[in-house]
Design an enzyme around this catalytic site. Structure first.
Site, PDB file in Angstrom:
ATOM      1  N   ASP A 171      -7.001  -3.130  -7.446  1.00 58.98           N
ATOM      2  CA  ASP A 171      -7.525  -3.749  -6.227  1.00 58.98           C
ATOM      3  C   ASP A 171      -7.833  -5.213  -6.490  1.00 58.98           C
ATOM      4  O   ASP A 171      -8.183  -5.581  -7.617  1.00 58.98           O
ATOM      5  CB  ASP A 171      -8.778  -3.023  -5.725  1.00 58.98           C
ATOM      6  CG  ASP A 171      -9.047  -3.359  -4.265  1.00 58.98           C
ATOM      7  OD1 ASP A 171      -8.494  -2.673  -3.385  1.00 58.98           O
ATOM      8  OD2 ASP A 171      -9.771  -4.343  -4.001  1.00 58.98           O
ATOM      9  N   ARG A 231      -3.619   6.566   1.047  1.00 62.53           N
ATOM     10  CA  ARG A 231      -4.156   7.767   1.710  1.00 62.53           C
ATOM     11  C   ARG A 231      -3.196   8.516   2.610  1.00 62.53           C
ATOM     12  O   ARG A 231      -3.480   9.647   2.996  1.00 62.53           O
ATOM     13  CB  ARG A 231      -5.413   7.382   2.490  1.00 62.53           C
ATOM     14  CG  ARG A 231      -6.603   7.150   1.575  1.00 62.53           C
ATOM     15  CD  ARG A 231      -7.704   6.418   2.292  1.00 62.53           C
ATOM     16  NE  ARG A 231      -7.252   5.085   2.653  1.00 62.53           N
ATOM     17  CZ  ARG A 231      -8.025   4.159   3.216  1.00 62.53           C
ATOM     18  NH1 ARG A 231      -9.269   4.444   3.518  1.00 62.53           N
ATOM     19  NH2 ARG A 231      -7.548   2.968   3.501  1.00 62.53           N
ATOM     20  N   TYR A 233     -14.802 -12.235   0.003  1.00 68.55           N
ATOM     21  CA  TYR A 233     -15.547 -10.993  -0.309  1.00 68.55           C
ATOM     22  C   TYR A 233     -16.761 -11.291  -1.174  1.00 68.55           C
ATOM     23  O   TYR A 233     -17.814 -10.669  -1.022  1.00 68.55           O
ATOM     24  CB  TYR A 233     -14.629  -9.979  -1.009  1.00 68.55           C
ATOM     25  CG  TYR A 233     -13.630  -9.358  -0.055  1.00 68.55           C
ATOM     26  CD1 TYR A 233     -13.991  -8.301   0.766  1.00 68.55           C
ATOM     27  CD2 TYR A 233     -12.334  -9.850   0.050  1.00 68.55           C
ATOM     28  CE1 TYR A 233     -13.097  -7.741   1.667  1.00 68.55           C
ATOM     29  CE2 TYR A 233     -11.424  -9.304   0.945  1.00 68.55           C
ATOM     30  CZ  TYR A 233     -11.812  -8.250   1.753  1.00 68.55           C
ATOM     31  OH  TYR A 233     -10.926  -7.707   2.639  1.00 68.55           O
ATOM     32  N   ARG A 246      -7.389  11.087  -5.771  1.00 72.03           N
ATOM     33  CA  ARG A 246      -8.550  10.297  -5.364  1.00 72.03           C
ATOM     34  C   ARG A 246      -9.817  11.155  -5.407  1.00 72.03           C
ATOM     35  O   ARG A 246     -10.869  10.701  -5.832  1.00 72.03           O
ATOM     36  CB  ARG A 246      -8.266   9.770  -3.956  1.00 72.03           C
ATOM     37  CG  ARG A 246      -9.331   9.071  -3.247  1.00 72.03           C
ATOM     38  CD  ARG A 246      -9.492   7.649  -3.769  1.00 72.03           C
ATOM     39  NE  ARG A 246     -10.482   6.964  -2.963  1.00 72.03           N
ATOM     40  CZ  ARG A 246     -11.767   7.233  -2.988  1.00 72.03           C
ATOM     41  NH1 ARG A 246     -12.237   8.142  -3.812  1.00 72.03           N
ATOM     42  NH2 ARG A 246     -12.615   6.590  -2.206  1.00 72.03           N
ATOM     43  N   ARG A 259       0.824  -1.218   0.000  1.00 76.95           N
ATOM     44  CA  ARG A 259       0.000   0.000   0.000  1.00 76.95           C
ATOM     45  C   ARG A 259       0.859   1.269   0.000  1.00 76.95           C
ATOM     46  O   ARG A 259       0.495   2.266   0.629  1.00 76.95           O
ATOM     47  CB  ARG A 259      -0.947   0.033   1.201  1.00 76.95           C
ATOM     48  CG  ARG A 259      -2.033  -1.006   1.172  1.00 76.95           C
ATOM     49  CD  ARG A 259      -3.252  -0.503   0.409  1.00 76.95           C
ATOM     50  NE  ARG A 259      -4.237  -1.566   0.300  1.00 76.95           N
ATOM     51  CZ  ARG A 259      -5.384  -1.606   0.985  1.00 76.95           C
ATOM     52  NH1 ARG A 259      -5.691  -0.649   1.804  1.00 76.95           N
ATOM     53  NH2 ARG A 259      -6.207  -2.594   0.813  1.00 76.95           N
TER      54      ARG A 259
HETATM   55  O1  CP3 Z   1      -0.095   0.534  -3.180  1.00 72.86           O
HETATM   56  C1  CP3 Z   1      -0.559  -0.626  -3.313  1.00 72.86           C
HETATM   57  O2  CP3 Z   1      -0.336  -1.532  -2.488  1.00 72.86           O
HETATM   58  C2  CP3 Z   1      -1.306  -0.979  -4.577  1.00 72.86           C
HETATM   59  C3  CP3 Z   1      -2.718  -0.951  -4.540  1.00 72.86           C
HETATM   60  C4  CP3 Z   1      -3.565  -1.900  -3.719  1.00 72.86           C
HETATM   61  C5  CP3 Z   1      -4.812  -1.494  -3.184  1.00 72.86           C
HETATM   62  N1  CP3 Z   1      -5.429  -2.590  -2.652  1.00 72.86           N
HETATM   63  C6  CP3 Z   1      -5.351  -0.131  -3.244  1.00 72.86           C
HETATM   64  C7  CP3 Z   1      -6.407   0.280  -2.305  1.00 72.86           C
HETATM   65  C8  CP3 Z   1      -3.402  -3.257  -3.397  1.00 72.86           C
HETATM   66  C9  CP3 Z   1      -2.224  -4.176  -3.669  1.00 72.86           C
HETATM   67  C10 CP3 Z   1      -4.602  -3.688  -2.743  1.00 72.86           C
HETATM   68  C11 CP3 Z   1      -4.846  -5.080  -2.311  1.00 72.86           C
HETATM   69  C12 CP3 Z   1      -6.044  -5.367  -1.513  1.00 72.86           C
HETATM   70  N2  CP3 Z   1      -7.294  -4.854  -1.643  1.00 72.86           N
HETATM   71  C13 CP3 Z   1      -6.089  -6.371  -0.516  1.00 72.86           C
HETATM   72  C14 CP3 Z   1      -4.951  -7.276  -0.120  1.00 72.86           C
HETATM   73  C15 CP3 Z   1      -3.925  -6.612   0.737  1.00 72.86           C
HETATM   74  C16 CP3 Z   1      -4.344  -6.330   2.129  1.00 72.86           C
HETATM   75  O3  CP3 Z   1      -4.365  -5.118   2.482  1.00 72.86           O
HETATM   76  O4  CP3 Z   1      -4.624  -7.271   2.893  1.00 72.86           O
HETATM   77  C17 CP3 Z   1      -7.410  -6.377   0.016  1.00 72.86           C
HETATM   78  C18 CP3 Z   1      -7.905  -7.273   1.129  1.00 72.86           C
HETATM   79  C19 CP3 Z   1      -8.172  -5.417  -0.726  1.00 72.86           C
HETATM   80  C20 CP3 Z   1      -9.619  -5.109  -0.587  1.00 72.86           C
HETATM   81  C21 CP3 Z   1      -9.868  -3.722  -0.169  1.00 72.86           C
HETATM   82  N3  CP3 Z   1      -9.551  -2.592  -0.915  1.00 72.86           N
HETATM   83  C22 CP3 Z   1     -10.472  -3.282   1.039  1.00 72.86           C
HETATM   84  C23 CP3 Z   1     -10.947  -4.198   2.146  1.00 72.86           C
HETATM   85  C24 CP3 Z   1     -10.504  -1.883   1.002  1.00 72.86           C
HETATM   86  C25 CP3 Z   1     -11.128  -0.955   2.016  1.00 72.86           C
HETATM   87  C26 CP3 Z   1     -10.302  -0.789   3.224  1.00 72.86           C
HETATM   88  C27 CP3 Z   1      -9.455   0.443   3.136  1.00 72.86           C
HETATM   89  O5  CP3 Z   1      -8.226   0.351   3.390  1.00 72.86           O
HETATM   90  O6  CP3 Z   1     -10.031   1.487   2.829  1.00 72.86           O
HETATM   91  C28 CP3 Z   1      -9.883  -1.468  -0.207  1.00 72.86           C
HETATM   92  C29 CP3 Z   1      -9.696  -0.080  -0.655  1.00 72.86           C
HETATM   93  C30 CP3 Z   1      -8.339   0.326  -1.150  1.00 72.86           C
HETATM   94  N4  CP3 Z   1      -7.555  -0.408  -2.008  1.00 72.86           N
HETATM   95  C31 CP3 Z   1      -7.681   1.553  -0.876  1.00 72.86           C
HETATM   96  C32 CP3 Z   1      -6.470   1.531  -1.592  1.00 72.86           C
HETATM   97  C33 CP3 Z   1      -5.439   2.625  -1.687  1.00 72.86           C
HETATM   98  C34 CP3 Z   1      -8.217   2.682  -0.020  1.00 72.86           C
HETATM   99  C35 CP3 Z   1      -9.441   3.274  -0.620  1.00 72.86           C
HETATM  100  C36 CP3 Z   1      -9.421   4.761  -0.908  1.00 72.86           C
HETATM  101  O7  CP3 Z   1      -8.420   5.343  -1.361  1.00 72.86           O
HETATM  102  O8  CP3 Z   1     -10.474   5.371  -0.717  1.00 72.86           O
END
Ligand code: CP3
Length: 346
Positions: free
Chosen positions: A76, A30, A153, A39, A26
């Site tokens: 994602d 944010r 999910y 965003r 990540r």
């Molecule tokens: O920088 C990176 O790592 C690349 C991008 C990336 C994102 N999600 C962007 C993201 C990667 C590799 C993921 C993987 C992901 N997504 C996983 C596996 C890794 C982990 O964290 O366990 C999972 C379980 C998801 C599913 C997911 N995406 C959830 C549950 C959420 C909401 C929770 C949260 O953190 O807000 C997301 C949203 C998400 N994916 C965000 C980002 C930057 C935040 C959302 C936003 O910017 O509004």
């Protein structure tokens, strides 16, 4: 190619350097004001994921600030359910919401594997764009979720802590559940193949909820589907390394380290370093495992915690990373301190 070219990729191929390559889960997100800006511009999170110009920008943002060895594609793991036809939205302050799969009919109604690409085309376009803009010393990481984690999910319809619905489904309807796992697995192979054709160097499979499975099911539903994916990827693209991250599984990590189709096992922060060195790093390149909280707290603990991991894993293959993703409240100056600590270590 100079020796320092793509240190991260070379570490996965068995080369050894004075200090480990580093990237952060990540790393785009944010905690960066420039991410929050894009965003906002994009509208919804999914609009961002499907906009190649903006995903290129946010993928590159952390590389402009920090001395990282890897770039991870901004996307994602839930784009696969979406491409298979499942309704998906990300709700502010809540997270992902999907129309949950309830029965065999819902699974039968998912799109065919060949039909996922029309939805995912913007991701492939982003990969091509990013590749053309990346410095040649940076390793480009593509990714997908593991079939188990993605299935949680799809069945829960949202994030969950215990995954009771998914596990009950798995236990009550094993054949139907297996059909879903194979469906995700096949779609993931096609998705990752396109990412590789468009230019990523390495693949990572995120199994964030492997720890929810009863131990006797970890091989069947976490390890096996990831092995099938890795095997097929290696058949199609023999030089592409695969990193797996079955999070939170303790001693079961050892089973993953023995799989020849995997090139690296990423471990979470609960894993004891001495145990990991003996049981995982002896067999395979290890990635990890600083707790993301250190990037909020900073200071002496951050420096010592980082050096402890670097020193412990210094004798063979190691990629430095966190044990899980950076949180939104991580401090930028702590990320800088982390990187300085690793890069300037002698
Ligand atoms: O920088 C990176 O790592 C690349 C991008 C990336 C994102 N999600 C962007 C993201 C990667 C590799 C993921 C993987 C992901 N997504 C996983 C596996 C890794 C982990 O964290 O366990 C999972 C379980 C998801 C599913 C997911 N995406 C959830 C549950 C959420 C909401 C929770 C949260 O953190 O807000 C997301 C949203 C998400 N994916 C965000 C980002 C930057 C935040 C959302 C936003 O910017 O509004």
């Amino acid at each position: 190619m100079n020796y320092n070219n793509k240190k991260l990729l070379k570490t996965l191929q068995g080369h050894k350097f004075n200090t480990p390559p580093v990237w952060l889960m990540r790393q785009a997100g944010r905690y960066l004001p420039e991410y929050r800006e894009v965003r906002k511009q994009a509208g919804s999170f999914l609009d961002l994921c499907y906009n190649p110009t903006l995903t290129t920008e946010v993928t590159l943002q952390p590389l402009r600030r920090f001395n990282l060895d890897g770039a991870i594609l901004f996307a994602d793991i839930l784009l696969i359910p979406n491409a298979l036809g499942q309704h998906l939205e990300f709700k502010e302050g809540i997270g992902p919401i999907l129309e949950p799969l309830k029965n065999n009919e819902d699974i039968e109604n998912l799109r065919n594997t060949e039909d996922i690409h029309s939805t995912l085309e913007p991701v492939y376009e982003a990969v091509t764009n990013i590749r053309s803009k990346l410095e040649t010393n940076i390793t480009f990481i593509g990714f997908a979720g593991s079939p188990w984690t993605v299935a949680t999910y799809m069945i829960e319809g949202k994030g969950s802590k215990d995954h009771i619905k998914t596990k009950t489904f798995m236990l009550n309807y094993p054949q139907v559940f297996k059909k879903l796992i194979v469906k995700i697995q096949d779609a993931t192979i096609e998705y990752l193949s396109k990412q590789i054709e468009a230019g990523v160097d390495v693949i990572k499979l995120f199994d964030s909820w492997a720890n929810s499975l009863p131990a006797i099911y970890i091989e069947k539903y976490s390890l096996e589907p990831m092995k099938v994916i890795a095997k097929e990827i290696k058949k199609r693209f023999p030089n592409i390394p695969v990193i797996v991250f079955p999070r939170g599984i303790g001693p079961m990590y050892k089973k993953f380290a023995m799989v020849k189709e995997f090139d690296c096992v990423a471990v979470d922060s609960s894993i004891d370093l001495d145990w990991a060195k003996k049981n995982i790093q002896k067999e395979i390149v290890i990635q990890g495992n600083l707790d993301p909280a250190y990037l909020i707290s900073g200071g002496k603990e951050l420096v010592e915690g980082t050096l402890n991991i670097v020193n412990k894993f210094s004798s063979s293959g190691h990629i430095f990373n966190l044990g899980h993703g950076i949180t939104p409240d991580a401090k930028i100056h702590n990320v800088e301190l982390l990187l300085k600590t690793i890069k300037e270590k002698n």
